[in-house]
Structure formats: C-alpha cells, structure tokens
Design a protein around this motif. Structure first.
Motif, PDB file in Angstrom:
ATOM      1  N   THR A  48      10.537   0.673   1.138  1.00  0.00           N
ATOM      2  CA  THR A  48       9.153   0.916   1.017  1.00  0.00           C
ATOM      3  C   THR A  48       8.250   0.011   2.451  1.00  0.00           C
ATOM      4  O   THR A  48       7.763   0.506   2.585  1.00  0.00           O
ATOM      5  CB  THR A  48       9.457  -0.374   0.406  1.00  0.00           C
ATOM      6  OG1 THR A  48      10.241  -0.138  -0.815  1.00  0.00           O
ATOM      7  CG2 THR A  48       7.592  -0.899  -0.274  1.00  0.00           C
ATOM      8  N   PHE A  49       9.337  -0.903   3.804  1.00  0.00           N
ATOM      9  CA  PHE A  49       9.217  -1.082   5.222  1.00  0.00           C
ATOM     10  C   PHE A  49       7.984   0.057   5.295  1.00  0.00           C
ATOM     11  O   PHE A  49       7.339  -0.109   6.229  1.00  0.00           O
ATOM     12  CB  PHE A  49       9.970  -2.511   4.828  1.00  0.00           C
ATOM     13  CG  PHE A  49       9.278  -2.184   6.419  1.00  0.00           C
ATOM     14  CD1 PHE A  49       7.928  -3.066   7.275  1.00  0.00           C
ATOM     15  CD2 PHE A  49      10.122  -1.843   7.752  1.00  0.00           C
ATOM     16  CE1 PHE A  49       8.446  -3.067   8.613  1.00  0.00           C
ATOM     17  CE2 PHE A  49       9.231  -1.836   8.910  1.00  0.00           C
ATOM     18  CZ  PHE A  49       8.292  -2.498   9.118  1.00  0.00           C
ATOM     19  N   LEU A  50       9.258   0.878   5.545  1.00  0.00           N
ATOM     20  CA  LEU A  50       8.808   2.288   6.378  1.00  0.00           C
ATOM     21  C   LEU A  50       8.424   3.060   6.015  1.00  0.00           C
ATOM     22  O   LEU A  50       7.331   3.402   6.632  1.00  0.00           O
ATOM     23  CB  LEU A  50      10.020   2.964   6.477  1.00  0.00           C
ATOM     24  CG  LEU A  50      11.131   2.949   7.308  1.00  0.00           C
ATOM     25  CD1 LEU A  50      12.943   3.336   7.248  1.00  0.00           C
ATOM     26  CD2 LEU A  50      11.322   2.457   8.826  1.00  0.00           C
ATOM     27  N   ALA A  51       7.900   3.345   4.757  1.00  0.00           N
ATOM     28  CA  ALA A  51       6.522   3.621   4.257  1.00  0.00           C
ATOM     29  C   ALA A  51       5.559   3.042   3.836  1.00  0.00           C
ATOM     30  O   ALA A  51       4.712   3.905   4.705  1.00  0.00           O
ATOM     31  CB  ALA A  51       6.957   3.606   2.589  1.00  0.00           C
ATOM     32  N   VAL A  52       4.868   2.072   4.402  1.00  0.00           N
ATOM     33  CA  VAL A  52       4.157   0.989   4.056  1.00  0.00           C
ATOM     34  C   VAL A  52       3.566   0.941   6.323  1.00  0.00           C
ATOM     35  O   VAL A  52       2.480   1.131   6.568  1.00  0.00           O
ATOM     36  CB  VAL A  52       4.034  -0.186   3.758  1.00  0.00           C
ATOM     37  CG1 VAL A  52       3.079  -0.958   4.283  1.00  0.00           C
ATOM     38  CG2 VAL A  52       4.165  -0.045   2.452  1.00  0.00           C
ATOM     39  N   ALA A  53       4.741   1.025   6.690  1.00  0.00           N
ATOM     40  CA  ALA A  53       4.385   1.492   8.250  1.00  0.00           C
ATOM     41  C   ALA A  53       3.881   2.818   8.523  1.00  0.00           C
ATOM     42  O   ALA A  53       2.781   2.471   9.613  1.00  0.00           O
ATOM     43  CB  ALA A  53       5.340   1.596   8.895  1.00  0.00           C
ATOM     44  N   ALA A  54       4.434   3.533   7.600  1.00  0.00           N
ATOM     45  CA  ALA A  54       3.932   4.933   8.125  1.00  0.00           C
ATOM     46  C   ALA A  54       2.916   5.113   7.909  1.00  0.00           C
ATOM     47  O   ALA A  54       1.672   5.471   8.979  1.00  0.00           O
ATOM     48  CB  ALA A  54       4.849   6.465   7.299  1.00  0.00           C
ATOM     49  N   ILE A  55       2.218   4.522   6.872  1.00  0.00           N
ATOM     50  CA  ILE A  55       1.387   4.581   5.738  1.00  0.00           C
ATOM     51  C   ILE A  55      -0.121   4.037   6.691  1.00  0.00           C
ATOM     52  O   ILE A  55      -1.618   4.827   6.975  1.00  0.00           O
ATOM     53  CB  ILE A  55       1.195   4.266   4.624  1.00  0.00           C
ATOM     54  CG1 ILE A  55       1.670   5.557   3.749  1.00  0.00           C
ATOM     55  CG2 ILE A  55      -0.584   4.001   3.424  1.00  0.00           C
ATOM     56  CD1 ILE A  55       1.328   4.886   2.172  1.00  0.00           C
ATOM     57  N   PHE A  56       0.266   3.006   7.365  1.00  0.00           N
ATOM     58  CA  PHE A  56      -0.604   2.032   7.943  1.00  0.00           C
ATOM     59  C   PHE A  56      -0.975   2.572  10.019  1.00  0.00           C
ATOM     60  O   PHE A  56      -2.252   2.507   9.997  1.00  0.00           O
ATOM     61  CB  PHE A  56      -0.050   0.634   8.798  1.00  0.00           C
ATOM     62  CG  PHE A  56      -0.855  -0.147   9.490  1.00  0.00           C
ATOM     63  CD1 PHE A  56      -2.122  -1.172   9.024  1.00  0.00           C
ATOM     64  CD2 PHE A  56      -0.198  -0.885  10.833  1.00  0.00           C
ATOM     65  CE1 PHE A  56      -2.541  -1.717   9.910  1.00  0.00           C
ATOM     66  CE2 PHE A  56      -0.719  -1.321  11.698  1.00  0.00           C
ATOM     67  CZ  PHE A  56      -2.193  -1.814  10.962  1.00  0.00           C
ATOM     68  N   ALA A  57       0.213   2.958  10.201  1.00  0.00           N
ATOM     69  CA  ALA A  57       0.251   3.810  11.139  1.00  0.00           C
ATOM     70  C   ALA A  57      -0.718   5.459  11.035  1.00  0.00           C
ATOM     71  O   ALA A  57      -1.108   5.984  12.142  1.00  0.00           O
ATOM     72  CB  ALA A  57       1.329   4.893  11.899  1.00  0.00           C
ATOM     73  N   LEU A  58      -0.903   6.125   9.477  1.00  0.00           N
ATOM     74  CA  LEU A  58      -1.882   6.956   9.786  1.00  0.00           C
ATOM     75  C   LEU A  58      -3.198   6.986   9.353  1.00  0.00           C
ATOM     76  O   LEU A  58      -4.192   7.838  10.127  1.00  0.00           O
ATOM     77  CB  LEU A  58      -1.200   8.261   8.041  1.00  0.00           C
ATOM     78  CG  LEU A  58      -2.161   9.453   7.647  1.00  0.00           C
ATOM     79  CD1 LEU A  58      -1.336   9.939   9.117  1.00  0.00           C
ATOM     80  CD2 LEU A  58      -1.428   9.666   6.561  1.00  0.00           C
ATOM     81  N   ILE A  59      -3.452   5.497   8.864  1.00  0.00           N
ATOM     82  CA  ILE A  59      -4.648   5.204   8.905  1.00  0.00           C
ATOM     83  C   ILE A  59      -5.149   4.601  10.023  1.00  0.00           C
ATOM     84  O   ILE A  59      -6.618   5.113  10.300  1.00  0.00           O
ATOM     85  CB  ILE A  59      -4.478   4.452   7.933  1.00  0.00           C
ATOM     86  CG1 ILE A  59      -4.307   4.599   6.332  1.00  0.00           C
ATOM     87  CG2 ILE A  59      -6.071   3.367   7.687  1.00  0.00           C
ATOM     88  CD1 ILE A  59      -4.308   3.087   5.373  1.00  0.00           C
TER      89      ILE A  59
END
Length: 175
Positions: free
Chosen positions: A66-77
C-alpha cells in the motif's frame, strides 16, 4: 607430411606443429579442443530458521505494498503537474514574445507618425503668420517679471504674479 606443408598467401596462421601457415585457406585441425567447464557451485547447507528468515525478508506485506502504491501515485501526480506547468510556461513565453513584437510594431508606427507630424510643422511659417497677420511681437524687458518659486518647478497660476515676485512664504521663512 601434408600437415607440415605451408601455403604462402596474405594471412598468417599457426598449424599443429607450431609453424606459420600463410593465407586464408588454412585447413581446420582434425581435433576439437576440450572446453573447460566450471564445476557447479554447491549449495551451502543452511539451517531451516535462516531460510525461513530469508523468505520472510523477501516477502512483502500488505502495508508495504500500500505504501509503495501511494508513493507511485504521488510521484505520477507530481510528474503530470510538472509537465502541465512546463506547458503553461511555454505558452506564456510564446504570448510574451507575440506581445513584445506587437509593442515594437506600435512603437515604430508611433515614431513614424510623430516624425511626419514634426516634419509637417514649419516654425518659420508660424512665426511669420503670428507677427504679420495676428500682430504679435516679442516681449520687451519691462514685460518680463522674474519670481522665486517656493516649492519646486511646477506652478499653477490662479491669479496674477505680485510685483515683488514672492508668491507665498511659509511660517518658517516669515520669522
């Protein structure tokens, strides 16, 4: 004896006896060299507890995923916002360039019109018309009144200038 024979051409090769063979028509040796193979690595005997710890370390739990998914979405944004900002900067830059070009064109037109107006005015003709037709004359020395301006170089005249040349005095100067 045929194997010891050498053929003389442009390229050099070494035959079985260690002699040079010249040319590109060198016969292939009748034997194949043995390739060296490395011995397979032995697995070290690892205790059961160590292997379980290694498996546990390699496994990902739900919180980590979950942490990795949130970090990836934040980086994409962040990347999308960066690209949008670059796009806006580019469009604003193009707009500024077009406005600067328009300003330069307007300044050129303004200067052209100003010069044409200044060229159309003949000061000698105006002076002749003022003196001959309208009866104007230059001021004499007794018509010129000099005065001291108390506050800078801008004056609004609402009434006549006094004979002594002083328009107003402040309280500081009166004492």
């Amino acid at each position: 004896m045929a194997a010891g024979r050498t053929v003389h051409t442009q390229k050099n090769r070494v035959n079985r006896q260690g002699q040079y063979v010249y040319g590109n028509v060198v016969t292939k040796p009748s034997y194949e060299p043995q390739r060296r193979t490395s011995a397979p690595k032995r697995k070290k005997n690892v205790s059961r507890r160590v292997s379980q710890n290694r498996k546990k370390a390699l496994a990902m739990n739900r919180a980590y995923v979950t942490f990795l998914a949130v970090a990836a979405i934040f980086a994409l944004i962040l990347c999308v916002n960066y690209v949008q900002m670059q796009s806006r900067i580019t469009s604003h830059s193009k707009e500024v360039s077009s406005l600067q070009k328009e300003l330069a064109d307007l300044k050129e037109q303004n200067n052209t019109k100003y010069n044409s107006v200044m060229d159309s005015v003949n000061l000698d003709e105006i002076r002749e018309k003022a003196m001959n037709e309208l009866g104007m004359v230059y001021a004499t020395s007794d018509q010129v009144i000099e005065y001291d301006s108390p506050s800078g170089d801008y004056v609004k005249q609402y009434e006549g200038i006094p004979e002594d040349g002083v328009l107003a005095q402040s309280d500081k100067n009166a004492k």
